[in-house]
Design an enzyme around this catalytic site. Structure first.
Site, PDB file in Angstrom:
ATOM      1  CE  LYS A 169      -6.565   9.020   7.610  1.00 30.92           C
ATOM      2  NZ  LYS A 169      -7.030   7.852   8.388  1.00 30.92           N
ATOM      3  CD  GLU A 228      -6.746   5.228   2.308  1.00 37.61           C
ATOM      4  OE1 GLU A 228      -5.660   4.795   2.730  1.00 37.61           O
ATOM      5  OE2 GLU A 228      -7.697   5.532   3.070  1.00 37.61           O
ATOM      6  NE  ARG A 237     -10.690  -1.440   3.579  1.00 36.23           N
ATOM      7  CZ  ARG A 237     -11.271  -1.655   4.766  1.00 36.23           C
ATOM      8  NH1 ARG A 237     -12.404  -2.340   4.829  1.00 36.23           N
ATOM      9  NH2 ARG A 237     -10.723  -1.205   5.867  1.00 36.23           N
ATOM     10  CG  ASP A 288      -1.998   5.296   4.917  1.00 37.05           C
ATOM     11  OD1 ASP A 288      -1.818   4.268   5.589  1.00 37.05           O
ATOM     12  OD2 ASP A 288      -3.100   5.612   4.434  1.00 37.05           O
ATOM     13  CE  LYS A 291      -3.194   2.546   2.998  1.00 36.81           C
ATOM     14  NZ  LYS A 291      -3.894   2.555   4.304  1.00 36.81           N
ATOM     15  CG  ASP A 317     -10.027   7.467   6.599  1.00 35.85           C
ATOM     16  OD1 ASP A 317      -8.945   7.564   5.971  1.00 35.85           O
ATOM     17  OD2 ASP A 317     -10.097   7.535   7.839  1.00 35.85           O
ATOM     18  CG  ASP A 355      -5.666   8.218   4.273  1.00 36.37           C
ATOM     19  OD1 ASP A 355      -6.539   8.770   3.565  1.00 36.37           O
ATOM     20  OD2 ASP A 355      -5.910   7.279   5.049  1.00 36.37           O
TER      21      ASP A 355
END
Length: 500
Positions: A278, A350, A352, A289, A266, A348, A271
């Site tokens: 967030k 994202e 996956r 991230d 990933k 949020d 993010d």
């Protein structure tokens, strides 16, 4: 983009006479404290200087056998001594790795205007213990190079690992330790780099640069190529940013390789949560991230530089998750690479989505095993804390392979289940799948979603490193504040195990 440079590392049968700092151990044997790795000449000089044995002086100053303890002693004949706690005298490579890291960090704190020459003397003999000492020392020397107009001087000029083993295996262990430590520090550097400097385009170019001089073939898909290929997850997540997404593919295929390992990481370079924004406090560390992508790319580089006889194909899905008029929305239906449609539940969640595209693509390479690495869920941090990563797998054989590699590498993973029925949380009325369920068992539901994009006949393991990939507290052992390089060592150890 700045990067940390490891100090020179050598192996010696005795501590160099010009060492500025000598790191020695304090262990526990049958309830009695025992000094480890102290040359007789040092013991004699301490007795002459202080009129008492070194052990007595060290304990008066707070030295202890407890792991994590590091105490600097007064100068002895122009050099300094640092004692580190080893725990039980029958040490493991990880005990030595942690102690060496603590010792080098303590030595670095003694540096003034001049970087110090450090010798680590912990009675390491067996190759794996020598490797642990070398890795810990190098990893403990790491500090992120600030984005600054002036570059600070390094605290450590050189490191010598002392071992009375003159075997070729010990020298090979030190060489391997340097290669692995360089990979870990590369991943740390990428994670620590601010998101306005490291974004999908620059991250992809940094990956390309890192592969130079190796036998890794690099392919980078930009936004146009991603659109042509139908990578709907990566495009949706990256669609809200002015910085277009990328998919990086590393391919290492040495002659004689019998096993094929696929890695997926990933790479969300920042993010915000997208339209599901967030809170401010939760956004500050989100430059990290992309730690999963950093881990798989850095590990593949190390595997290639070590010349391991295993084929590795690595995918890093890079995107910046931002809110804007072009951002994807909750309730949007996305068509993923391969054709599966997904109802987006939360922008949020994202990671996956970008991982799903890459998992399908990785499956097309017909690997023997797929491993994905992601800072995926806060739920995993709640379950396992900030120093243990979660492991979920298609079967126990795949899980055991990762756990064995992690134990060998000294990284902490804990297996979590994907219970029967978890997939029902992902049922959608408007698409093939929903991207998530309710809050209960969030890490398990996320893993079940990812597993949906893995070919049925390919073993798979998912590493959720959301907790230990970034340390926003003080340094400990060989772990710095900031990016940790979590999972790099495990992936390299896994590749080593697949050679046989």
């Amino acid at each position: 983009m700045t990067s940390f440079s490891l100090p020179p590392l050598t192996l010696a049968t005795s501590a160099p006479g010009d060492a500025d700092v000598l790191v020695v151990g304090l262990a526990e044997s049958a309830g009695t404290a025992v000094l480890v790795g102290v040359p007789d000449s040092v013991e004699a000089r301490v007795a002459d200087q202080f009129g008492r044995p070194l052990l007595e002086v060290a304990r008066e100053l707070g030295a202890a056998s407890k792991p994590g303890t590091a105490v600097a002693l007064p100068g002895v004949a122009g050099s300094r001594l640092v004692t580190v706690g080893l725990g039980e005298i029958d040490v493991t490579p990880e005990q030595v790795r942690r102690a060496a890291g603590n010792g080098v960090r303590a030595a670095a704190a003694l540096a003034g205007d001049r970087p110090l020459r450090v010798a680590v003397s912990l009675d390491a003999v067996e190759p794996e213990v020598v490797k642990g000492a070398a890795e810990g020392a190098l990893l403990g020397s790491y500090s992120f190079v600030k984005v600054s107009g002036t570059q600070p001087k390094p605290a450590i000029a050189s490191i010598t690992v002392v071992s009375n083993s003159g075997r070729t295996e010990a020298r090979d262990a030190v060489d391997a330790a340097r290669t692995v430590a360089e990979a870990v520090c590369l991943a740390r550097d990428w994670v620590n780099t601010p998101a306005n400097v490291l974004y999908p385009e620059t991250f992809a170019e940094a990956a390309r640069t890192a592969a130079k001089g190796t036998r890794i073939d690099v392919e980078v898909l930009d936004d146009k190529a991603l659109e042509k290929g139908g990578f709907g997850g990566i495009l949706a997540v990256g669609g809200g940013s002015s910085r277009a997404p990328r998919l990086v593919r590393f391919s290492y295929a040495p002659r004689g390789a019998k096993a094929h390992l696929a890695l997926v990481g990933k790479g969300i370079t920042f993010d915000t949560g997208g339209l599901n924004l967030k809170p401010a406090d939760g956004m500050y560390t989100m430059k990290s991230d992309m730690a999963g992508a950093a881990a798989v790319l850095a590990a593949t580089r190390a595997i290639a530089r070590l010349g391991l006889k295993v084929r590795v194909t690595a995918y890093a899905s890079m995107a910046e998750n931002m809110p804007s008029g072009t951002a994807y929305r909750p309730s949007d239906v996305l068509t993923m690479y391969g054709g599966t449609t997904v109802e987006n539940v939360n922008s949020d969640a994202e990671g996956r989505l970008v991982m799903a595209d890459a998992l399908v693509r990785a499956g097309e390479d017909s690997p023997d095993l797929i491993i994905d690495v992601a800072t995926l869920t806060g739920a995993c941090v709640v379950a396992l804390g900030e120093r243990v990563a979660g492991l979920m797998a298609s079967d126990d054989t795949a899980a055991d392979a990762v756990l064995d590699a992690a134990e060998s590498a000294g990284e902490a993973f804990w297996q979590l289940p994907i219970p029967d029925g978890t997939r029902t949380k992902l049922e959608s009325k408007v698409a093939d799948l929903r991207s998530g369920g309710n809050r209960a068992g969030g890490a398990l539901t996320a893993a079940a979603f990812l597993h949906s994009f893995v070919p049925d006949d390919v073993p798979w393991a998912h590493l959720d490193v959301a907790g230990p990939a970034f340390n926003d507290e003080g340094p400990y052992d060989y772990v710095p504040t900031g990016g940790t390089g979590m999972a790099v060592r495990t992936l390299v150890a896994l590749a080593q195990s697949l050679q046989s």
